[in-house]
Write an enzyme that holds these catalytic residues in place. Sequence first.
Site, PDB file in Angstrom:
ATOM      1  N   GLN A 264       0.855  -1.353  -0.149  1.00  0.00           N
ATOM      2  CA  GLN A 264      -0.194   0.003   0.110  1.00  0.00           C
ATOM      3  C   GLN A 264       0.742   1.026   0.282  1.00  0.00           C
ATOM      4  O   GLN A 264       0.652   2.538  -1.185  1.00  0.00           O
ATOM      5  CB  GLN A 264      -1.001   0.159   1.073  1.00  0.00           C
ATOM      6  CG  GLN A 264      -1.941  -0.927   0.936  1.00  0.00           C
ATOM      7  CD  GLN A 264      -3.049  -0.686  -0.323  1.00  0.00           C
ATOM      8  OE1 GLN A 264      -2.833  -1.996  -1.547  1.00  0.00           O
ATOM      9  NE2 GLN A 264      -3.716  -0.199  -0.516  1.00  0.00           N
ATOM     10  N   HIS A 267       1.840   3.144  -2.946  1.00  0.00           N
ATOM     11  CA  HIS A 267       0.466   4.134  -4.542  1.00  0.00           C
ATOM     12  C   HIS A 267       1.331   5.399  -4.389  1.00  0.00           C
ATOM     13  O   HIS A 267       1.071   6.093  -5.193  1.00  0.00           O
ATOM     14  CB  HIS A 267      -0.737   3.663  -3.463  1.00  0.00           C
ATOM     15  CG  HIS A 267      -1.165   2.286  -3.869  1.00  0.00           C
ATOM     16  ND1 HIS A 267      -1.209   2.454  -5.168  1.00  0.00           N
ATOM     17  CD2 HIS A 267      -1.536   1.742  -3.256  1.00  0.00           C
ATOM     18  CE1 HIS A 267      -2.531   1.475  -5.247  1.00  0.00           C
ATOM     19  NE2 HIS A 267      -2.232   0.838  -4.410  1.00  0.00           N
ATOM     20  N   GLU A 333     -10.050   1.569   4.587  1.00  0.00           N
ATOM     21  CA  GLU A 333     -10.075   1.161   3.492  1.00  0.00           C
ATOM     22  C   GLU A 333     -10.909  -0.159   3.235  1.00  0.00           C
ATOM     23  O   GLU A 333     -10.700  -0.825   3.148  1.00  0.00           O
ATOM     24  CB  GLU A 333      -9.133   1.856   2.707  1.00  0.00           C
ATOM     25  CG  GLU A 333      -9.535   1.936   1.591  1.00  0.00           C
ATOM     26  CD  GLU A 333      -8.347   2.609   0.155  1.00  0.00           C
ATOM     27  OE1 GLU A 333      -8.815   2.156  -0.834  1.00  0.00           O
ATOM     28  OE2 GLU A 333      -7.583   2.947   0.345  1.00  0.00           O
ATOM     29  N   HIS A 334      -8.412  -0.862   3.509  1.00  0.00           N
ATOM     30  CA  HIS A 334      -8.724  -2.183   3.384  1.00  0.00           C
ATOM     31  C   HIS A 334      -8.141  -2.717   4.751  1.00  0.00           C
ATOM     32  O   HIS A 334      -7.257  -1.667   5.791  1.00  0.00           O
ATOM     33  CB  HIS A 334      -7.317  -2.222   2.357  1.00  0.00           C
ATOM     34  CG  HIS A 334      -7.680  -2.363   1.074  1.00  0.00           C
ATOM     35  ND1 HIS A 334      -6.296  -0.903   0.978  1.00  0.00           N
ATOM     36  CD2 HIS A 334      -7.759  -2.456   0.049  1.00  0.00           C
ATOM     37  CE1 HIS A 334      -7.007  -0.125  -0.422  1.00  0.00           C
ATOM     38  NE2 HIS A 334      -8.101  -1.022  -0.910  1.00  0.00           N
ATOM     39  N   ASP A 367      -7.302  -5.635  -5.375  1.00  0.00           N
ATOM     40  CA  ASP A 367      -6.956  -4.725  -5.685  1.00  0.00           C
ATOM     41  C   ASP A 367      -7.085  -4.866  -7.382  1.00  0.00           C
ATOM     42  O   ASP A 367      -7.462  -4.427  -8.462  1.00  0.00           O
ATOM     43  CB  ASP A 367      -5.346  -4.282  -6.193  1.00  0.00           C
ATOM     44  CG  ASP A 367      -4.824  -3.134  -4.714  1.00  0.00           C
ATOM     45  OD1 ASP A 367      -6.174  -3.121  -4.270  1.00  0.00           O
ATOM     46  OD2 ASP A 367      -4.102  -3.261  -4.099  1.00  0.00           O
ATOM     47  N   HIS A 426     -53.176  19.621   2.170  1.00  0.00           N
ATOM     48  CA  HIS A 426     -52.422  18.253   2.322  1.00  0.00           C
ATOM     49  C   HIS A 426     -54.086  17.698   2.801  1.00  0.00           C
ATOM     50  O   HIS A 426     -54.297  16.653   1.960  1.00  0.00           O
ATOM     51  CB  HIS A 426     -51.740  18.062   3.284  1.00  0.00           C
ATOM     52  CG  HIS A 426     -50.284  18.128   2.917  1.00  0.00           C
ATOM     53  ND1 HIS A 426     -50.355  19.345   2.591  1.00  0.00           N
ATOM     54  CD2 HIS A 426     -49.116  18.222   2.329  1.00  0.00           C
ATOM     55  CE1 HIS A 426     -48.680  20.260   2.841  1.00  0.00           C
ATOM     56  NE2 HIS A 426     -48.476  18.646   2.166  1.00  0.00           N
TER      57      HIS A 426
END
Length: 436
Positions: A264, A267, A333-334, A367, A426
């Site tokens: 990770q 990235h 996220e992961h 991924d 109404h």
Amino acid sequence: MLNRIDLRGSRRDPRGLLPRAQLDVSQAVEKIRPVVEAVREHGFAAIREATERFDGVRLERLRVPAEAIAAAAESLDPDVRAALLVAIERARKVHADQRRTDVTTQVVPGGSVTERWVPVSRVGLYVPGGLAVYPSTVVMNVVPAQEAGVGSLVVASPPQQDNGGLPDARVLAACALLGVDEVYAAGGAQAIAMLGYGSDGADENDRCEPVDVITGPGNIWVTAAKRLLQGTVGIDAEAGPTEIAILADDTASPVHVAADLISQAEHDPLAASVLVTDSPELADAVDAQLAVLVPATKHEARVREALGGRQSGVVLVDDLEQGLTVVDAYAAEHLEIQTRDAREWAMRVRNAGAIFVGAYSPVSLGDYAAGSNHVLPTAGCARHSSGLSVQSFLRGIHVVEYDEAALRDVAPHVVALANAEDLPAHGQAVTARFAS
């Protein structure tokens, strides 16, 4: 290499104590607002100016020619083609099972409510192209939109100087394999503005019509532009830098953990890699493995910066129960679970974009080829948001159908509630139907 946070003995809410990347999207919004407004007002001219300024490419046209997309597919490395086809097949299998069917509920005799699931008409899919290029992101965005039944799909991806001002050839090839032929060479905030507002082009065949929803990850400028456009269009999320958290005990392999943290970190220098463990011995062993593996990785400088940043670290806990509290608070996220009885712990997690169970389910699998979607909530948003799915492209529409008898029966209740809210018209809209 990794900072350590010792939460042993603490029963405080850990959210404010955990490592997290610090991004000021509001500040970025103000910086890119002129770019977005220029595209809304001036279209192609503004996109061309921004692209030359930020990407170093002078655009002659926005839309990628169909022959260039086809040529990219023809020249694609056979191994990459095979891998993409496997990724597409597995993603289709998973996302096909997410389709929703219309449901009609008979509320009373003569009165029903049907919930219809209707795809949005047109979707803009953004594929980044900065530090890395992501043909896999084409798969992850296009497949759920297609499975939802979206009729019009457009992909935008930054032009690359080394590909003649077109998006990366592997991105174009992925579009071809998925049957997407409307692709634009535009990136950053200007691409998001183009998708949201539409734009003219070099000629009538080069124009981009506006979309209803924009999805896909990107840098902080893309995130800021999506925030500005939200309301004009729907967006999937405000994605931040990628992140991994690993909940591990003394049964975890230090080599596996270190390799996954590095995966990770490569990235982005702002990527977050977090290990949560009740084993100081594992933490020490992971540090030792990082010392060996980081110098050998291709993107060493980027990885070293990410692992040494404030967003990464080791969190020491008393036991896995406290570890579970920590990873739920972090809402990664992961999230990998590398423990005894990993599936049991995984099924107790409440907050994560995606969960990877056991030694043989690394994030890298998700991924590319697990079948799951890798467009996931970041920055703790997994506490309230989900990853990209078929549902991201569907709208639920209630269809209400009552006959005269069913409405007459419930009319007094409608009138009572309307009067209670001081909205008598109404109620009168109901009783008018029964006036003799």
